[in-house]
Design an enzyme around this catalytic site. Structure first.
Site, PDB file in Angstrom:
ATOM      1  NE  ARG A  72     -25.290  67.847 -37.779  1.00  0.00           N
ATOM      2  CZ  ARG A  72     -24.441  68.845 -37.617  1.00  0.00           C
ATOM      3  NH1 ARG A  72     -23.213  68.664 -39.052  1.00  0.00           N
ATOM      4  NH2 ARG A  72     -24.505  70.103 -38.040  1.00  0.00           N
ATOM      5  CG  HIS A  92     -27.795  70.076 -40.842  1.00  0.00           C
ATOM      6  ND1 HIS A  92     -28.841  69.350 -39.452  1.00  0.00           N
ATOM      7  CD2 HIS A  92     -28.823  70.956 -41.541  1.00  0.00           C
ATOM      8  CE1 HIS A  92     -30.373  69.982 -39.825  1.00  0.00           C
ATOM      9  NE2 HIS A  92     -30.000  70.301 -40.707  1.00  0.00           N
ATOM     10  CE1 TYR A 120     -21.372  73.371 -37.840  1.00  0.00           C
ATOM     11  CE2 TYR A 120     -21.531  72.837 -40.162  1.00  0.00           C
ATOM     12  CZ  TYR A 120     -21.673  72.875 -39.553  1.00  0.00           C
ATOM     13  OH  TYR A 120     -22.220  72.024 -39.689  1.00  0.00           O
TER      14      TYR A 120
END
Length: 360
Positions: free
Chosen positions: A255, A259, A268
Site C-alpha cells: 500500500r 490506509h 508509522y
C-alpha cells in the site's frame, strides 16, 4: 502447485518475462495486444484512485480507501474471472469494480454518503463495499455452498487484506470452505500494513500458511506482477469450478498511500520502505516489458492518457452532479416487501422531520 511458499513471479521488477512450470501455461494466451490492454487497465485504475482521493481532499467525499500500488493485484485477479463468477469485495477493490464494468461514478456514491450501496450486485456479479472487516469471506463461502446445493456452475472470489486474517470471520470461512469443498477463491492482498500495524504483527508465519492450517491449498504470488496474478487466479478458479474446493492466494503487494484518506502513514512507516517498493511499481513493470518488446509509441501513450483523462473527468462530473437523497428514502429497500416495523419507523421519522420544519 498450491502448497509452496515460493513466490510466483512471471515478470521481474525490470520487466523481464519469466517462465514457471505450473503457472506460465495459464497466460500463454496473453499476447502483446492483451498486455497493452492490461497496461491501459492499470493506468486508468490508478487515475480513478487519484481523482477520487482529490475529491475527498476537496470535501466532496467523506472518505476514500486508496489502492495506489495494488493495481496489478486487482486488475490481474479481476481479468481472470468469468462473467458468471461472483465477487465479494472488501472496501478497496475499486480496480476490480472497474474491470467488472461498474461505472466509476457509482463507486463514489457510497463514499459520498449518497446511498447505502452504489450499484446492483447482481448486475455486475460483485458486491458493494464492505466495511466490516472479514465478513465478506463468510458471505462468499455461504454463496459458494449455495451454488453447490443449486447445482450451479461458476466460482466465487473474495478479497481481504492482511489485517483481516486476524478476524475470526476469516478463520470460520476457511473452515467451512475446506470442510464443504466450497468453490471459493480467497484473495488476500497482503499490502504489508493493517492501518498502522505491520503484517509481521498479524502473523508470525506467512499468510499462505494460515490457509493450509485449515486444509485450504495456498499460494504466494507477486502481487505487483499482473501476469502472475492472472495465472494464479485462473488456476485457483479452475480448481473451484472443477469441484476441488477452495484456494487461498496471498498476493504480496504494498500500500503506497494511506490506509484511508483519514490516515497518515508517515507517522508509522519509514520512508525507506516506500522507496524500496517504488522500484516494484506494477505499472512501471509492465511498461518496461512493453518497451522491451517495442510495443510502445507516442500514439499508444496518448491514447491511454486520453482514456484516463476521460474517465477521471466523468468521475468528477458524476460526483459533483450526484442528486443527494431525500431523508425519507432512508427507509426504501430495507426489506423486499412492506414491513410493519419499517412502516412505523417511517411514520415516526416523518413526524420528527415535521417538528424541525416547524421550528424554522
Amino acid at each position: 502447485m498450491f502448497d509452496t511458499d515460493d513466490l510466483v513471479q512471471l515478470v521481474t521488477e525490470s520487466g523481464e518475462r519469466r517462465t514457471h512450470p505450473d503457472f506460465s501455461p495459464y497466460v500463454d494466451d496473453i499476447d502483446l495486444p492483451a498486455l497493452r490492454g492490461l497496461y491501459e487497465d492499470l493506468v486508468v485504475v490508478r487515475r480513478i484512485d487519484a481523482e477520487a482521493t482529490a475529491l475527498q481532499r476537496q470535501g466532496e467525499l467523506g472518505l476514500w480507501a486508496p489502492l495506489l500500488g495494488q493495481e496489478a493485484a486487482q486488475v490481474g485477479s479481476a481479468r481472470a474471472l468469468a462473467s458468471d463468477d461472483f465477487v465479494f469485495a472488501s472496501y478497496r477493490e475499486h480496480g476490480v469494480a472497474y474491470c467488472r464494468g461498474v461505472d466509476p461514478t457509482h463507486m463514489l456514491r457510497f463514499w459520498r454518503g449518497s446511498t447505502h450501496s452504489g450499484w446492483n450486485p447482481f448486475e455486475y456479479k460483485m458486491t458493494t463495499p464492505a466495511i466490516i472487516v472479514g465478513s465478506q469471506a463468510l458471505h462468499a463461502t455461504g454463496y459458494g455452498m449455495g451454488m453447490q446445493f443449486d447445482g450451479a456452475t461458476g466460482a466465487v472470489i473474495t478479497y481481504f487484506g492482511d489485517g483481516a486474517t486476524s478476524q475470526g470471520d476469516i478463520s470460520e470461512a476457511f473452515g467451512f470452505a475446506a470442510s464443504f469443498a466450497a468453490p471459493v477463491v480467497f484473495f488476500c492482498q497482503n499490502n504489508q500494513w493493517a492501518i498502522s500495524e505491520p503484517v509481521s504483527l498479524q502473523s508470525p508465519v506467512g499468510i499462505a500458511a494460515r490457509g493450509r492450517g485449515f486444509g485450504v491449498p495456498s499460494v504466494r504470488v507477486d502481487g505487483n506482477d499482473v501476469l502472475a496474478v492472472i495465472a494464479v487466479t485462473r488456476a485457483a478458479l479452475e480448481r473451484a469450478r472443477d469441484g476441488a474446493g477452495p484456494t487461498l492466494i496471498e498476493a504480496v503487494t504494498y500500500r503506497m498511500g494511506p490506509h484511508t484518506t483519514s490516515d497518515d502513514p508517515t507517522r508509522y512507516r519509514p520512508a525507506s520502505l516506500d522507496e524500496e517498493w517504488t522500484t516494484k511499481d506494477p505499472l512501471d513493470r509492465i511498461r518496461a516489458l512493453l518497451d522491451a518488446e517495442d510495443a510502445v509509441d507516442e500514439d499508444y501513450l496518448a491514447q491511454i492518457k486520453a482514456q484516463a483523462d476521460t474517465t477521471a473527468a466523468a468521475l468528477r462530473r458524476g460526483c459533483l452532479e450526484t442528486v443527494e437523497p431525500v431523508p425519507m428514502s432512508l427507509f426504501d429497500n430495507v426489506y423486499a416487501e412492506p414491513h410493519p416495523l419499517v412502516d412505523e419507523e417511517r411514520r415516526r421519522y416523518a413526524a420528527y422531520l415535521d417538528t424541525l420544519q416547524g421550528s424554522h
